[in-house]
Design an enzyme around this catalytic site. Sequence first.
Site, mmCIF file in Angstrom:
data_model
loop_
_atom_site.group_PDB
_atom_site.id
_atom_site.type_symbol
_atom_site.label_atom_id
_atom_site.label_comp_id
_atom_site.label_asym_id
_atom_site.label_seq_id
_atom_site.Cartn_x
_atom_site.Cartn_y
_atom_site.Cartn_z
ATOM 1 N N LYS A 171 43.000 37.681 35.709
ATOM 2 C CA LYS A 171 41.933 37.590 34.719
ATOM 3 C C LYS A 171 42.163 36.441 33.742
ATOM 4 O O LYS A 171 43.246 35.875 33.652
ATOM 5 C CB LYS A 171 41.803 38.912 33.956
ATOM 6 N N ARG A 205 45.524 47.809 39.235
ATOM 7 C CA ARG A 205 44.446 47.361 40.128
ATOM 8 C C ARG A 205 44.640 45.869 40.382
ATOM 9 O O ARG A 205 44.635 45.074 39.431
ATOM 10 C CB ARG A 205 43.086 47.640 39.492
#
Length: 284
Positions: free
Chosen positions: A231, A265
């Site tokens: 991210k 995740r």
Amino acid sequence: MGKDNKYDLIKGFKSQDKLLNLNSPLVMGILNVTPDSFFQNSRNRDVEKAMKWVKEIIAAGVDIIDVGGVSTRPNADLLSTEEELKRVIPVIREINCRYPDVLVSVDTFRSTVAREAVLAGAHIVNDVYGGRFDEQMFDTVAELDVPYILMHSRGDAGNMQTLCEYNDVVMETCKELSHSVMGLRKKGVKDIIIDPGFGFAKDLEQNYELFENLDFLKSLECPILVGVSRKSMIYKLLGVGPKEALNGTTVLNTLAFIKNASIIRVHDVKEAVEMKQIITALKK
């Protein structure tokens, strides 16, 4: 598991005939059935390409496969329900057919998709909007009686990065999640996993403040999922792009497990599983 159990007593969640065992850390592998995920290597446009990826991550030791059909990156277009169903249902059915022992979650914020996905073989519902997008989601999850991943977010993909104003990002995230957890409990949802929502309505500094205080979220007495894989909180800090963010991802995932997160995740399953093995050995 009963709703009165304390977090430190939770051993696992029962989903249909499968046990989501939380005695040790779990790796959730991302399977995007989309052409526009922010990380190019995670885009899978058809069932056969998706199944090739599924075979690889199962061999690598994945614990849960998270199937999503709608990109929630900032400014992503909102896909129709019909198109989302066309993308995710065939893949979930195929996973369930070829690998019936594998746990599958559906990454959706629509109750209709959640219902059809569970009927097709999914075991967990992973909702990035935490029930805010679809007022029927909590009732649907309660009826389906499956574990629900409640993520903290504000707004939607189009405006979430304009909603980063907090007096205290840790306290307010916890408070907003707590309100949703109470709403789920009232509906009869027993098995709730919380996700702090890194990158969703949080700026760079807020993401790291929230991560540093991850332990504070244990007050909600729910297992914690951390999703930071490649991210912007990693690649913007390092001055690189998503493709170069694996090393930073591994660092944060390692810290997440040290802080007793139950699930991470990830895009890169092999590396995450190796890290999990090392952390598990150290904790023993």
